[in-house]
Design a protein around this motif. Structure first.
Motif, PDB file in Angstrom:
ATOM      1  N   GLN A 173       9.657  10.935  12.744  1.00 16.53           N
ATOM      2  CA  GLN A 173       9.163  10.104  11.981  1.00 16.53           C
ATOM      3  C   GLN A 173       9.023   8.645  12.264  1.00 16.53           C
ATOM      4  N   PHE A 174      10.257   8.386  12.558  1.00 18.66           N
ATOM      5  CA  PHE A 174      10.116   6.778  13.091  1.00 18.66           C
ATOM      6  C   PHE A 174       9.663   6.605  14.922  1.00 18.66           C
ATOM      7  N   THR A 175       9.778   7.440  15.690  1.00 14.39           N
ATOM      8  CA  THR A 175       9.333   7.427  16.723  1.00 14.39           C
ATOM      9  C   THR A 175       7.790   7.284  16.658  1.00 14.39           C
ATOM     10  N   GLN A 176       7.422   8.516  16.413  1.00 12.56           N
ATOM     11  CA  GLN A 176       5.961   8.791  15.746  1.00 12.56           C
ATOM     12  C   GLN A 176       4.962   7.542  14.708  1.00 12.56           C
ATOM     13  N   ILE A 177       5.172   7.150  14.458  1.00 12.33           N
ATOM     14  CA  ILE A 177       4.909   6.268  13.103  1.00 12.33           C
ATOM     15  C   ILE A 177       5.227   4.228  13.979  1.00 12.33           C
ATOM     16  N   TRP A 178       6.197   4.464  14.777  1.00 10.77           N
ATOM     17  CA  TRP A 178       6.206   3.299  15.337  1.00 10.77           C
ATOM     18  C   TRP A 178       4.837   2.885  16.153  1.00 10.77           C
ATOM     19  N   ASN A 179       5.492   3.939  17.158  1.00 11.52           N
ATOM     20  CA  ASN A 179       4.769   3.931  18.403  1.00 11.52           C
ATOM     21  C   ASN A 179       3.207   4.809  18.157  1.00 11.52           C
ATOM     22  N   ASP A 180       2.556   5.386  16.816  1.00 11.02           N
ATOM     23  CA  ASP A 180       1.155   4.884  16.591  1.00 11.02           C
ATOM     24  C   ASP A 180       0.070   4.243  16.809  1.00 11.02           C
ATOM     25  N   PHE A 181      -0.243   4.009  16.819  1.00 11.95           N
ATOM     26  CA  PHE A 181      -2.046   3.089  17.660  1.00 11.95           C
ATOM     27  C   PHE A 181      -3.496   3.891  17.139  1.00 11.95           C
ATOM     28  N   LEU A 182      -3.260   4.818  16.895  1.00 13.63           N
ATOM     29  CA  LEU A 182      -5.296   5.511  16.621  1.00 13.63           C
ATOM     30  C   LEU A 182      -5.043   5.262  15.248  1.00 13.63           C
ATOM     31  N   PHE A 183      -4.045   5.656  14.230  1.00  8.70           N
ATOM     32  CA  PHE A 183      -3.943   5.453  13.293  1.00  8.70           C
ATOM     33  C   PHE A 183      -4.382   3.762  12.605  1.00  8.70           C
ATOM     34  N   GLY A 184      -3.315   3.086  12.937  1.00  9.33           N
ATOM     35  CA  GLY A 184      -2.966   1.871  12.845  1.00  9.33           C
ATOM     36  C   GLY A 184      -3.981   1.232  13.713  1.00  9.33           C
ATOM     37  N   VAL A 185      -4.956   1.275  14.709  1.00  8.06           N
ATOM     38  CA  VAL A 185      -6.313   0.838  15.180  1.00  8.06           C
ATOM     39  C   VAL A 185      -7.827   1.445  13.666  1.00  8.06           C
ATOM     40  N   VAL A 186      -7.637   2.207  13.239  1.00 11.41           N
ATOM     41  CA  VAL A 186      -8.706   2.751  12.352  1.00 11.41           C
ATOM     42  C   VAL A 186      -8.461   2.194  11.227  1.00 11.41           C
ATOM     43  N   TYR A 187      -7.225   2.918  10.792  1.00 10.85           N
ATOM     44  CA  TYR A 187      -7.135   2.361   9.119  1.00 10.85           C
ATOM     45  C   TYR A 187      -6.383   0.903   8.802  1.00 10.85           C
ATOM     46  N   SER A 188      -6.214  -0.034   9.170  1.00 13.06           N
ATOM     47  CA  SER A 188      -5.514  -2.026   9.003  1.00 13.06           C
ATOM     48  C   SER A 188      -6.561  -2.361  10.075  1.00 13.06           C
ATOM     49  N   SER A 189      -6.575  -3.871   9.074  1.00 16.63           N
ATOM     50  CA  SER A 189      -7.172  -4.783  10.089  1.00 16.63           C
ATOM     51  C   SER A 189      -6.499  -6.176   9.337  1.00 16.63           C
ATOM     52  N   GLY A 190      -6.996  -6.789  10.187  1.00 19.91           N
ATOM     53  CA  GLY A 190      -6.491  -8.602  10.488  1.00 19.91           C
ATOM     54  C   GLY A 190      -5.289  -8.231  10.353  1.00 19.91           C
ATOM     55  N   ASP A 191      -4.241  -8.953   9.327  1.00 24.41           N
ATOM     56  CA  ASP A 191      -3.271  -9.682   9.747  1.00 24.41           C
ATOM     57  C   ASP A 191      -1.598  -7.582   9.070  1.00 24.41           C
ATOM     58  N   SER A 192      -2.302  -7.240   8.566  1.00 23.53           N
ATOM     59  CA  SER A 192      -1.971  -5.681   8.123  1.00 23.53           C
ATOM     60  C   SER A 192      -1.718  -4.793   9.301  1.00 23.53           C
ATOM     61  N   PRO A 209      -0.177  -2.947  12.229  1.00 23.94           N
ATOM     62  CA  PRO A 209       0.980  -2.405  13.228  1.00 23.94           C
ATOM     63  C   PRO A 209       1.060  -3.227  14.545  1.00 23.94           C
ATOM     64  N   ILE A 210       2.684  -2.901  14.966  1.00 26.50           N
ATOM     65  CA  ILE A 210       2.738  -3.797  16.719  1.00 26.50           C
ATOM     66  C   ILE A 210       2.353  -3.056  17.277  1.00 26.50           C
ATOM     67  N   THR A 211       1.788  -1.975  17.218  1.00 25.08           N
ATOM     68  CA  THR A 211       1.320  -1.513  18.880  1.00 25.08           C
ATOM     69  C   THR A 211      -0.193  -1.741  19.026  1.00 25.08           C
ATOM     70  N   VAL A 212      -0.668  -2.005  17.832  1.00 26.10           N
ATOM     71  CA  VAL A 212      -2.567  -2.656  17.858  1.00 26.10           C
ATOM     72  C   VAL A 212      -1.850  -4.075  18.102  1.00 26.10           C
ATOM     73  N   ALA A 213      -0.982  -5.379  17.659  1.00 25.83           N
ATOM     74  CA  ALA A 213      -1.370  -6.232  18.202  1.00 25.83           C
ATOM     75  C   ALA A 213      -0.612  -6.378  19.665  1.00 25.83           C
ATOM     76  N   LEU A 214       0.192  -5.169  20.202  1.00 29.49           N
ATOM     77  CA  LEU A 214       0.093  -5.311  21.277  1.00 29.49           C
ATOM     78  C   LEU A 214      -1.496  -5.092  22.348  1.00 29.49           C
ATOM     79  N   ASN A 215      -1.729  -4.312  22.234  1.00 30.20           N
ATOM     80  CA  ASN A 215      -3.295  -3.553  22.507  1.00 30.20           C
ATOM     81  C   ASN A 215      -4.156  -5.403  22.683  1.00 30.20           C
ATOM     82  N   ASN A 216      -3.904  -5.701  21.605  1.00 29.94           N
ATOM     83  CA  ASN A 216      -5.109  -7.198  21.314  1.00 29.94           C
ATOM     84  C   ASN A 216      -4.567  -8.353  22.321  1.00 29.94           C
ATOM     85  N   LEU A 217      -2.917  -8.089  22.366  1.00 24.50           N
ATOM     86  CA  LEU A 217      -1.855  -9.553  23.263  1.00 24.50           C
ATOM     87  C   LEU A 217      -1.957  -9.351  24.473  1.00 24.50           C
ATOM     88  N   VAL A 218      -2.267  -8.578  25.439  1.00 20.13           N
ATOM     89  CA  VAL A 218      -2.740  -7.479  26.339  1.00 20.13           C
ATOM     90  C   VAL A 218      -3.814  -7.714  26.754  1.00 20.13           C
TER      91      VAL A 218
END
Ligand SMILES: Nc1ncnc2c1ncn2[C@@H]1O[C@H](COP(=O)(O)OP(=O)(O)O)[C@@H](O)[C@H]1O
Ligand SMILES: [Mg+2]
Lengths: 370, 281
Positions: free
Chosen positions: B206-225, B227-236
């Motif tokens: 569960q830890f790896t699945q959720i930590w590595n998740d990008f799709l749910f993160g990018v769809v269901y969260s916004s702005g400051d909330s 997760p790091i995967t989405v932020a990494l994508n934005n950073l790059v």
């Protein structure tokens, strides 16, 4: 007053009737054996007595309480399982104390009970070990200790010895019997091993296909089986079943005789036992049931016996006696003879059939002929 | 015999090298400055240990409009992962317990349907889940994302625990019932102490699945909330002139570190738990 009474118990799984109306009653202090082939419903019945399986129909009484719908914990029973089911994460002491703690027995009292039980079963030195550090026999003892600690009104055993090797099994069997004699406990004990049933039981219920075939003391069941299934199931080696022709004899007594044939010899054997039902088989075939120990070497003549020269096919010495296989009326027949008696394969051997205790069965229904 | 050994080990070492190479390149690159990257090759060593790009990735790199590095998003991920892992593991354990030791009418069907749940791809649930989150008033919130991860993970955790508990003999539960223990007492005193290996499996999974998740993160969260995967994508993807490969690499490693860490610490138990057979009493 009965210790346990089972009234017309049924168990239905989906469409399958696994138990078809069981009636039983035992007295306090009795050792009841449920014996039967695998799959006949012994465990199911025991689990229903324990309250682990709901009852489809019927009633169960422990003492004068109707426990049919009570939880296992409210039935005042303890159970020993085939796999022992010791809690792997607890020490032996904790295993024994678990049930006491749940029942809020005082700590000092618990300590006394553990002491008493572990002394009784000689497991004092094992109290701080985990189950996986115990041998099979030791686990068995702990499982019994856990049951004894609770001092229930009935003990339930589900094939408790079947995971042990042969020698240990005989040893533990003796210990269980001794324990029962000393403590006067009421026990219901499930086994598929007829020797265990014979040696341990005060009363035996022989089961088959979800029904009780016969209920009674071991010797009674051994000597007077109600049908061919019971006769073949109880006793090892099993009873011989020899089909033979019956005919009426003129005169008063005896009134019936049967024909036995082996090698090229053919003898007519009068039936001196008073079996009224046998007359109906005059001129027809009937099954003669004779146990191996009732066919012996020639020796002192008994009042009701027959002699037959038989062709020996197989000789199996067991130590105390020798099993000799011959062919009578075309079927293999096992005889138990003295080890010193002379026998040779493919040679004729004169054998003595003790007819005073033989039984007869109907060839179609396999029911006993009385 | 010996030649066989040598052959096997050479093949294994070669495979390990191939697998490790990307990580090596990432680490090397993250320690170089931009000049070194431009002048050298992929595999040339950095001249000095230079953690500037790590600093930047953690604290000041731009992820879209803000330029505060991954720091905040790292903690976002922790905040999402910890409750989601704990809750989905606990419920999975309870499900497995009920499905094996307290079977009810239809429990097999129930388990079958759960199994289907493990085969549903992420994309399929995106829209219905968005509707549901909106309906519950959780759209765009961290709790909403946590809930999504719990629900999606339950099929897996239940499967793990169910398959593990099925090898715990039912006689153990029966013995405890006769001893007077009830549903919760048996779970907590008998079953849970036997569950350590499978808990480790469930937590790692569960830890790896959720930590590595990008799709749910990018769809269901916004702005400051986010997760790091989405932020990494934005950073790059945020370009401020030059492409800072060293910062990108450092950021990627930072994002991957927790899962790496979990595998290194608990990997042994993971394999043990997956292959654990019957619990013999
Ligand atoms: N949960 C169950 N569902 C359906 N059938 C069952 C179940 N448990 C037992 N049975 C069936 O009931 C019969 C009796 O089983 P059991 O009491 O375990 O036999 P025994 O202990 O005499 O070997 C068997 O035929 C078995 O297949
Ligand atoms: Mg059984």
């Amino acid at each position: 007053m009965h210790a346990l009474k089972i009234q017309n118990i049924e168990k239905i799984y989906g469409k399958v009737k696994v138990l078809k109306g069981i009636d039983l009653e035992i007295q306090p202090g009795q050792f009841l054996i449920l014996v039967g082939p695998s799959g006949c419903g012994k465990s199911t019945l025991l689990n229903m007595i324990a309250g682990l399986e709901p009852v489809s129909n019927g009633n169960i009484f422990i003492g004068d309480r109707d426990v049919t719908h009570l939880d296992p914990k409210d039935r005042d029973i303890a159970m020993v399982f085939q796999s022992y089911a010791l809690y792997p994460n607890m020490t032996v002491r904790q295993n024994i104390e678990f049930g006491l703690t749940i029942r809020k027995t005082e700590k000092s009292e618990q300590k006394k009970i553990v002491e008493k039980v572990s002394k009784l079963l000689q497991i004092e030195s094992l109290l701080d070990r985990k189950p996986k550090q115990l041998s099979g026999g030791q686990r068995q003892r702990v499982a019994m200790g856990r049951a004894l600690a609770r001092d229930p009104s009935i003990f339930l055993f589900d094939e408790p010895l079947s995971n042990l090797d042969a020698k240990l099994r005989v040893e533990m069997r003796g210990e269980i019997k001794e324990l029962h004699q000393r403590e006067g406990t009421t026990i219901v004990y499930v086994t598929h091993d007829q020797i265990e049933a014979m040696t341990l039981g005060d009363v035996i219920a022989v089961m088959k296909d979800g029904e009780i075939q016969q209920f009674g003391p071991p010797q009674e069941i051994y000597d007077n089986p109600r049908n061919q299934f019971i006769a073949s199931f109880m006793g090892s080696p099993s009873m011989n079943f020899i089909p033979c022709q019956a005919e009426k004899v003129d005169g008063d007594m005896p009134t019936m005789q049967i024909t036995l044939e082996s090698g090229n010899e053919k003898v007519k054997v009068p039936i001196k036992q008073n079996i009224k039902g046998l007359e109906a088989y005059a001129g027809k075939s009937v099954i003669l049931g004779i146990r191996p120990e009732q066919i012996t070497q020639q020796g002192e003549e008994k009042p009701d016996s027959a002699m037959l020269n038989c062709d020996v096919e197989l000789i199996e010495p067991t130590g105390p006696d020798t099993l000799v296989t011959v062919r009578i009326n075309g079927v293999k027949t096992v005889c138990r003879i003295h080890p010193t008696a002379e026998s040779k394969v493919d040679k004729l051997m004169p054998l003595l059939l003790d007819m005073s205790k033989v039984v007869f069965f109907d060839p179609d229904t396999q029911e006993r002929v009385y | 015999m010996n030649i066989k050994r040598v052959l096997i080990y050479s093949i294994l070492s070669f495979a390990a090298l191939i697998y490790l190479l990307p990580l090596v390149v990432m680490v090397i690159t993250s320690l170089k400055d931009l000049d070194e990257i431009r002048s050298g090759t992929l595999l040339s060593m950095p001249q000095a240990l230079n953690f500037d790009s790590w600093d930047k990735a953690w604290g000041s790199a731009c992820t879209g409009v803000t330029c505060e590095g991954l720091k905040g998003y790292f903690w976002n991920s922790v905040l999402i992962v910890v409750p989601a892992v704990i809750i989905s593991t606990v419920i999975g354990a309870l499900n497995g317990y009920v499905l094996t030791k307290w079977k009810f009418r239809g429990s097999t069907l129930f388990f079958g349907m759960l199994l289907i749940g493990t085969m549903i791809p992420f994309q399929v649930v995106l829209l219905p889940m968005a509707r549901m989150l909106g309906f519950l008033g959780l759209a765009g919130t961290t709790s909403g994302l946590i809930m999504v991860h719990i629900i999606y993970g339950l099929a897996f955790t239940t499967l793990f625990f169910r398959n593990y508990y099925i090898s715990i003999p039912s006689e153990l539960v029966n013995a405890a019932r006769i001893d007077g223990a009830g549903f919760w007492m048996i779970f907590h005193r008998i079953i849970l102490p036997l569950s350590i290996p499978i808990i480790v499996v469930s937590v790692i999974w569960q830890f790896t699945q959720i930590w590595n998740d990008f799709l749910f993160g990018v769809v269901y969260s916004s702005g400051d909330s986010q997760p790091i995967t989405v932020a990494l994508n934005n950073l790059v993807n945020t370009s401020t002139g030059v492409k800072e490969y060293n910062v990108d690499m450092a950021a990627a490693i930072i994002a991957a570190l927790p899962t790496l860490f979990v595998y290194i610490v608990a990997g042994k138990y993971f394999v043990k738990g997956l292959t654990a057979g019957a619990v013999k009493g």
